[in-house]
Design a protein around this motif. Structure first.
Motif, PDB file in Angstrom:
ATOM      1  N   UNK A  84      35.370  41.459  11.579  1.00 29.81           N
ATOM      2  CA  UNK A  84      34.682  41.709  12.835  1.00 29.81           C
ATOM      3  C   UNK A  84      34.135  40.441  13.449  1.00 29.81           C
ATOM      4  N   UNK A  85      33.252  40.624  14.389  1.00 27.76           N
ATOM      5  CA  UNK A  85      32.691  39.513  15.150  1.00 27.76           C
ATOM      6  C   UNK A  85      32.590  39.929  16.622  1.00 27.76           C
ATOM      7  N   UNK A  86      33.172  39.139  17.542  1.00 26.88           N
ATOM      8  CA  UNK A  86      33.755  37.813  17.295  1.00 26.88           C
ATOM      9  C   UNK A  86      32.683  36.794  16.941  1.00 26.88           C
ATOM     10  N   UNK A 207      35.046  44.343  15.823  1.00 32.96           N
ATOM     11  CA  UNK A 207      35.897  43.556  16.719  1.00 32.96           C
ATOM     12  C   UNK A 207      37.302  43.407  16.152  1.00 32.96           C
ATOM     13  N   UNK A 208      37.413  43.424  14.825  1.00 35.13           N
ATOM     14  CA  UNK A 208      38.732  43.344  14.201  1.00 35.13           C
ATOM     15  C   UNK A 208      39.651  44.481  14.578  1.00 35.13           C
ATOM     16  N   UNK A 209      39.091  45.605  15.061  1.00 34.13           N
ATOM     17  CA  UNK A 209      39.960  46.696  15.534  1.00 34.13           C
ATOM     18  C   UNK A 209      40.670  46.285  16.818  1.00 34.13           C
ATOM     19  N   UNK A 210      39.962  45.589  17.692  1.00 37.49           N
ATOM     20  CA  UNK A 210      40.608  45.132  18.920  1.00 37.49           C
ATOM     21  C   UNK A 210      41.647  44.069  18.615  1.00 37.49           C
ATOM     22  N   UNK A 211      41.317  43.158  17.695  1.00 42.58           N
ATOM     23  CA  UNK A 211      42.295  42.148  17.291  1.00 42.58           C
ATOM     24  C   UNK A 211      43.543  42.813  16.720  1.00 42.58           C
ATOM     25  N   UNK A 212      43.364  43.830  15.890  1.00 44.03           N
ATOM     26  CA  UNK A 212      44.520  44.537  15.335  1.00 44.03           C
ATOM     27  C   UNK A 212      45.296  45.293  16.397  1.00 44.03           C
ATOM     28  N   UNK A 213      44.580  45.895  17.341  1.00 51.11           N
ATOM     29  CA  UNK A 213      45.257  46.609  18.426  1.00 51.11           C
ATOM     30  C   UNK A 213      46.072  45.653  19.285  1.00 51.11           C
ATOM     31  N   UNK A 232      36.423  49.512  18.775  1.00 54.18           N
ATOM     32  CA  UNK A 232      36.137  49.221  20.173  1.00 54.18           C
ATOM     33  C   UNK A 232      37.123  49.969  21.061  1.00 54.18           C
ATOM     34  N   UNK A 233      36.789  50.093  22.334  1.00 55.06           N
ATOM     35  CA  UNK A 233      37.709  50.690  23.281  1.00 55.06           C
ATOM     36  C   UNK A 233      38.890  49.782  23.556  1.00 55.06           C
ATOM     37  N   UNK A 234      39.855  50.241  24.346  1.00 52.40           N
ATOM     38  CA  UNK A 234      41.066  49.450  24.595  1.00 52.40           C
ATOM     39  C   UNK A 234      40.818  48.179  25.388  1.00 52.40           C
ATOM     40  N   UNK A 235      39.645  48.027  25.961  1.00 53.17           N
ATOM     41  CA  UNK A 235      39.311  46.791  26.670  1.00 53.17           C
ATOM     42  C   UNK A 235      38.675  45.748  25.781  1.00 53.17           C
ATOM     43  N   UNK A 236      38.508  46.061  24.494  1.00 53.01           N
ATOM     44  CA  UNK A 236      37.917  45.104  23.577  1.00 53.01           C
ATOM     45  C   UNK A 236      36.423  44.966  23.798  1.00 53.01           C
ATOM     46  N   UNK A 237      35.914  43.782  23.488  1.00 44.34           N
ATOM     47  CA  UNK A 237      34.481  43.536  23.614  1.00 44.34           C
ATOM     48  C   UNK A 237      34.186  43.049  25.022  1.00 44.34           C
ATOM     49  N   UNK A 349      34.251  36.517  23.849  1.00 51.19           N
ATOM     50  CA  UNK A 349      33.750  37.515  24.790  1.00 51.19           C
ATOM     51  C   UNK A 349      34.062  37.129  26.231  1.00 51.19           C
ATOM     52  N   UNK A 350      33.825  35.876  26.543  1.00 49.05           N
ATOM     53  CA  UNK A 350      33.976  35.433  27.928  1.00 49.05           C
ATOM     54  C   UNK A 350      35.413  35.071  28.274  1.00 49.05           C
ATOM     55  N   UNK A 351      36.207  34.685  27.270  1.00 54.16           N
ATOM     56  CA  UNK A 351      37.587  34.278  27.525  1.00 54.16           C
ATOM     57  C   UNK A 351      38.570  35.421  27.559  1.00 54.16           C
TER      58      UNK A 351
END
Length: 481
Positions: A84-86, A207-213, A232-237, A349-351
């Motif tokens: 997780x994280x980021x 956050x690792x769920x979004x990375x995996x998705x 996380x949702x499909x939009x990530x963090x 988060x910002x990038x």
């Protein structure tokens, strides 16, 4: 700093859907860095492009760890992991997963079938760490400063703009556009290739769920068994996910209130309603007169953090009691390199996505969320450095239903960090690619370590070890604690 979106999208498209046969590993394994205190792990590095649109340009090294399978007859392949994280390192995570000190370590059946792989994502820890030159005063505010008025939102905007400027002018500013989830997913595929594997399985949390998705969207044919825990949702963090933390706290807080009410030795109230009232009493009192360095904002944020696990309830109740009665606070665990942790978190988060820019818009949202989510809503709706960040160099990866049906999501019903609402959105985006297991329990993390729901744990372990996945979504009932 905005670069051509068309070129970035072309790079992503060319990376998708390409099958690849196994090649011999090119890695040389050795001891891990001295701060990775796990004798069971071995480490190496993988060289990757900083900018994947220019792969012949500057490169960085990604630190990789391995907990090898000791059962060659049952070994299936590799299981990449992300905790997780980021902003969190993952190099020590395989050793953590296998540590028997936890109530639910990684089962031996999973360890037999996979080399468990960890890595520090780009920009973090031992993988080309970034800095924003955080000052001690900036670190002390952490992630959730709580504004009590529109004037404080404007003050926070000035602080946020200063931090963003520090990131843009730091010694690692040249890396800033490229510390993104999409590029970390590309790094994962370089790790796969360096390991000599045609596919990877994956276990990611938070956050690792979004990375995996993102990985299984960009590289669907290189994905084997994908487990996403606390989603996380499909939009990530993004901006929405950050605001949703307030919903998560409201849904989780009653679990702590019940704990405190049934443990009267803490003196926080004998009913959940009284415990909730004590929360607002302490927050208001500390906002006026901080105690031992804890003001109202930090009190709210500390409470949120310690709702992540049931085992944190004892520490949280002790902190409340100390603040209420003037007793000494328990010592806080140190944060390893808080500058890098906070800086790399901001870079991702910002990038990854655009955040709103209007200070007046944040002031309106803070006022609304203070009323709707009174526990911490004003903090999660507050302005941060992303409002002053350069535009992302490529659009977010769109999570969809194209690819093999090989994703298993697992989710607690009362998760403060990644509430159920986001998981349901991700489940819908994946369509038939995914199945979701929900567990009637609270906390952040539904599989292993502190998670005790046998139904959820067994379902995930069965999938990782046999490939058998439920034919439909599963709702796991609450189990006695």
């Amino acid at each position: 700093m905005t670069l051509a979106v068309v070129a970035a999208a072309g790079t992503m498209a060319s990376a998708r859907g390409v099958s690849e046969t196994a090649t011999p590993s090119t890695l040389s394994w050795g001891p891990c860095p001295a701060d990775i205190a796990s004798p069971t792990l071995e480490c190496t590095t993988v060289e990757v492009p900083l900018d994947y649109r220019h792969p012949e340009g500057r490169t960085i090294d990604i630190a990789v760890s391995r907990l090898p399978s000791k059962n060659s007859s049952q070994r299936r392949g590799v299981l990449l992991t992300n905790p997780g994280g980021p902003g969190g390192g993952g190099l020590s995570y395989p050793g953590l997963l296998g540590n028997p000190v936890f109530p639910q370590p990684l089962p031996q059946s999973v360890r037999d079938r996979y080399d468990v792989i960890g890595f520090d994502p780009r920009g973090v820890g031992h993988s080309a760490p970034v800095t924003c030159d955080y000052t001690p005063e900036q670190v002390a505010r952490l992630n959730l400063p709580y504004p009590s008025s529109s004037a404080e939102v404007r003050r926070d905007a000035e602080i946020a703009e200063t931090i963003a400027r520090q990131c843009l002018t730091s010694e690692t500013a040249g890396m800033l556009p490229y510390i993104t989830t999409a590029n970390t997913a590309r790094d994962m595929d370089r790790i796969r290739k360096a390991l000599g594997e045609p596919q990877i399985s994956y276990l990611g949390s938070s956050y690792g769920t979004y990375l995996g998705a993102v990985y299984t969207t960009m590289f669907p044919q290189r994905s084997d068994r994908i487990v996403l825990d606390s989603n996380l949702g499909p939009g990530g963090y993004d901006h929405t996910a950050f605001q949703r933390l307030a919903l998560g706290m409201e849904q989780r807080f009653p679990d702590f209130a019940n704990f405190a009410a049934t443990n009267p030795q803490y003196g926080l109230g004998t009913t959940p309603k009284q415990v909730r009232a004590k929360y607002f009493e302490l927050a208001a009192r500390l906002a006026e007169t901080p105690v031992q360095g804890i003001d109202g904002s930090l009190f709210r944020g500390t409470t949120f953090d310690l709702l992540y696990t049931d085992v944190g309830f004892t520490t949280l109740a002790t902190i409340w009691q100390a603040l209420d009665t003037g007793r000494p606070l328990p010592p806080a665990p140190p944060i390893a390199d808080p500058d890098n942790s906070l800086s790399s978190r901001l870079h991702v988060l910002c990038g990854d996505s655009m955040w709103p820019r209007s200070i007046r818009g944040y002031q309106r949202e803070v006022a609304a969320h203070r009323m709707t989510y009174p526990l911490i809503g004003a903090a999660t709706a507050n302005i941060g450095p992303c409002a002053f960040w350069p535009s992302p160099i490529e659009p977010p990866v769109r999570i969809g239903d194209r690819g093999p049906s090989n994703v298993l999501m697992v989710q607690n019903l009362r998760d403060p960090g990644t509430p159920l609402a986001g998981a349901r959105e991700l489940r819908k985006a994946f369509g038939d690619r995914a199945r979701m297991v929900t567990a009637d329990q609270g906390g952040h993390g539904a599989y292993l370590l502190f998670a005790r729901n046998t139904c959820a744990n067994d379902t995930v372990t069965t999938f990782l070890t046999t490939g058998q996945r439920p034919h439909r979504d599963v709702a796991c009932a609450a189990e006695p604690s």
